[in-house]
Write an enzyme that holds these catalytic residues in place. Structure first.
Site, mmCIF file in Angstrom:
data_model
loop_
_atom_site.group_PDB
_atom_site.id
_atom_site.type_symbol
_atom_site.label_atom_id
_atom_site.label_comp_id
_atom_site.label_asym_id
_atom_site.label_seq_id
_atom_site.Cartn_x
_atom_site.Cartn_y
_atom_site.Cartn_z
ATOM 1 N N ASN A 1 0.918 -1.163 -0.086
ATOM 2 C CA ASN A 1 -0.106 0.020 0.170
ATOM 3 C C ASN A 1 0.773 1.408 -0.196
ATOM 4 O O ASN A 1 1.927 1.445 0.410
ATOM 5 C CB ASN A 1 -0.893 0.045 1.179
ATOM 6 C CG ASN A 1 -0.540 0.643 2.416
ATOM 7 O OD1 ASN A 1 -0.439 1.944 2.471
ATOM 8 N ND2 ASN A 1 0.261 -0.150 3.367
ATOM 9 N N ALA A 2 0.132 2.299 -0.639
ATOM 10 C CA ALA A 2 0.883 3.631 -0.364
ATOM 11 C C ALA A 2 -0.088 4.517 -0.135
ATOM 12 O O ALA A 2 -0.573 5.090 -1.287
ATOM 13 C CB ALA A 2 1.777 3.849 -1.762
ATOM 14 N N CYS B 1 7.834 8.877 8.203
ATOM 15 C CA CYS B 1 7.310 9.984 7.156
ATOM 16 C C CYS B 1 8.524 10.976 6.829
ATOM 17 O O CYS B 1 9.336 11.218 7.696
ATOM 18 C CB CYS B 1 6.274 10.874 7.921
ATOM 19 S SG CYS B 1 5.003 9.979 8.752
ATOM 20 N N LYS C 1 6.582 4.197 16.777
ATOM 21 C CA LYS C 1 6.454 3.078 15.925
ATOM 22 C C LYS C 1 7.649 3.117 15.037
ATOM 23 O O LYS C 1 7.898 4.326 14.336
ATOM 24 C CB LYS C 1 5.363 3.080 15.199
ATOM 25 C CG LYS C 1 5.103 2.109 14.361
ATOM 26 C CD LYS C 1 3.701 2.166 13.688
ATOM 27 C CE LYS C 1 3.222 0.754 12.870
ATOM 28 N NZ LYS C 1 2.001 0.750 12.318
ATOM 29 N N GLY D 1 2.542 -9.239 10.233
ATOM 30 C CA GLY D 1 2.004 -10.691 9.463
ATOM 31 C C GLY D 1 1.646 -11.385 10.450
ATOM 32 O O GLY D 1 1.655 -12.702 9.980
ATOM 33 N N THR E 1 -3.035 -6.050 8.267
ATOM 34 C CA THR E 1 -3.400 -6.930 6.993
ATOM 35 C C THR E 1 -4.322 -8.080 7.153
ATOM 36 O O THR E 1 -5.543 -8.150 6.585
ATOM 37 C CB THR E 1 -2.175 -7.500 6.307
ATOM 38 O OG1 THR E 1 -1.492 -6.151 6.099
ATOM 39 C CG2 THR E 1 -2.765 -7.994 4.928
#
Ligand SMILES: Cc1cc2nc3c(=O)[nH]c(=O)nc-3n(C[C@H](O)[C@H](O)[C@H](O)COP(=O)(O)O)c2cc1C
Length: 305
Positions: free
Chosen positions: A66-67, A127, A162, A245, A267
């Site tokens: 994803n982006a 970021c 994070k 995961g 996910t």
């Protein structure tokens, strides 16, 4: 099964990861949020962002790229629309924040800190800094400059940092975060990746490079948790939220044995939203089966010989 992060107690170790359960727990339409230790909001920035052009998320056989580009309505709209919702949810809400300058991060952190029912703020440092184009989390010095400005404004909230593995060995980054007062570390964010459609010869998402998540990043994330726990976090007694995961309870149990005190699920919720509640339940029976009274007895309990 309780987990303490700063002054906050989670009823169990299962946390929904940032950006994967709605802006603030909209996944609660499908599952009972009371069965989870915490949910994390989408990363919120100072100003509204429309994010990247579609296609901005795509699935692969064993994961997802994803982006999204931090699409969100900005902190003012967040406070207006979600501050009261946080108070009504039957679980802990972790407010995730992001930015492109230190000032912007501090502005969002200040506003999050004012929301009574958000006791923990997670700093997403994956970021790019508009001043130099490098990710805030990319080097320990830059990370410290950011966190040293954010920590003082978080007077009512715990600080979770994070980290991404894009920086390579992130033990120095984890140490920097702890030295700046992190109450917990979330490890890991998505992994920079590229998928190419061989007929069109274009990237499978429009931005080109995106973040890989899901089943296949799990062993990488477990390795990172293991290293950071043993070399940095254990001595400092700073809990780790192992993320990456988790598709079944065994993946979560692996994180605990590697040194995580809690686990983040992202996910897998796109595959089946009820995976997270199921993981919470099954982890509890695993702790019993292992003959332990508390989950914390198994944190970092991987046998090394
Ligand atoms: C669609 C999508 C959106 C995400 N948005 C964010 C975000 O806003 N902030 C953040 O810190 N991480 C974000 N992440 C990363 C996840 O929180 C998580 O760290 C990562 O996906 C690895 O966990 P998983 O393999 O269980 O998905 C996002 C991941 C996905 C798949």
């Amino acid at each position: 099964m309780q987990v303490n992060i700063g002054q906050t107690t989670l009823s169990n170790p299962v946390v929904l990861a940032a950006g994967t359960c709605g802006v603030m727990g909209e996944i609660g339409d499908a599952i009972n949020l009371a069965s989870l230790g915490a949910i994390t909001t989408k990363s919120i920035t100072k100003d509204p962002r429309i994010g990247n052009e579609p296609v901005r998320i795509t699935d692969l056989p064993h994961g997802m790229i994803n982006a999204i580009g931090l699409a969100n309505d900005g902190i003012n709209a967040f406070v207006e629309q979600y501050a009261s919702k946080a108070a009504s949810l039957p679980t802990i809400v972790i407010g995730s924040i992001a930015g492109d300058t230190i000032e912007n991060y501090v502005a969002v952190a200040t506003a999050m800190n004012e929301i009574d029912s958000i006791p923990l703020v997670e700093i997403n440092v994956s970021c790019p800094n508009t001043a130099n184009g490098l990710e805030f989390g990319g080097c320990p010095k830059q990370l410290s400059s950011l966190l040293n400005e954010i920590r003082p404004v978080l007077t009512n909230t715990g600080m979770i940092v994070k980290l991404s593995v894009a920086a390579g060995d992130i033990r120095p980054h984890a140490e920097a975060a702890i030295n700046c007062g992190a109450n917990a570390l979330t490890l890991i964010n998505t992994i920079p990746s590229l998928g190419i459609d061989v007929e069109s010869r274009r990237s499978i998402i429009s931005r080109g490079i995106g973040g890989y998540s899901g089943r296949e990043i799990h062993p990488v994330a477990v390795r990172v948790v293991h290293e950071v726990y043993h070399d940095v976090a254990k001595e400092a007694a700073v809990p780790i939220i192992g993320t990456g995961g988790i598709m079944e309870w065994e993946d979560a149990a692996e994180f605990i044995l590697a040194g995580a005190s809690a686990v983040g699920i992202g996910t897998a919720s796109f595959v089946n939203p009820s995976i997270a509640p199921r993981v919470a339940k099954k982890l509890a029976t695993w702790v019993n089966r292992q003959g332990c009274l508390r989950l914390s007895d198994l944190v970092g309990a991987m046998r090394l010989s």
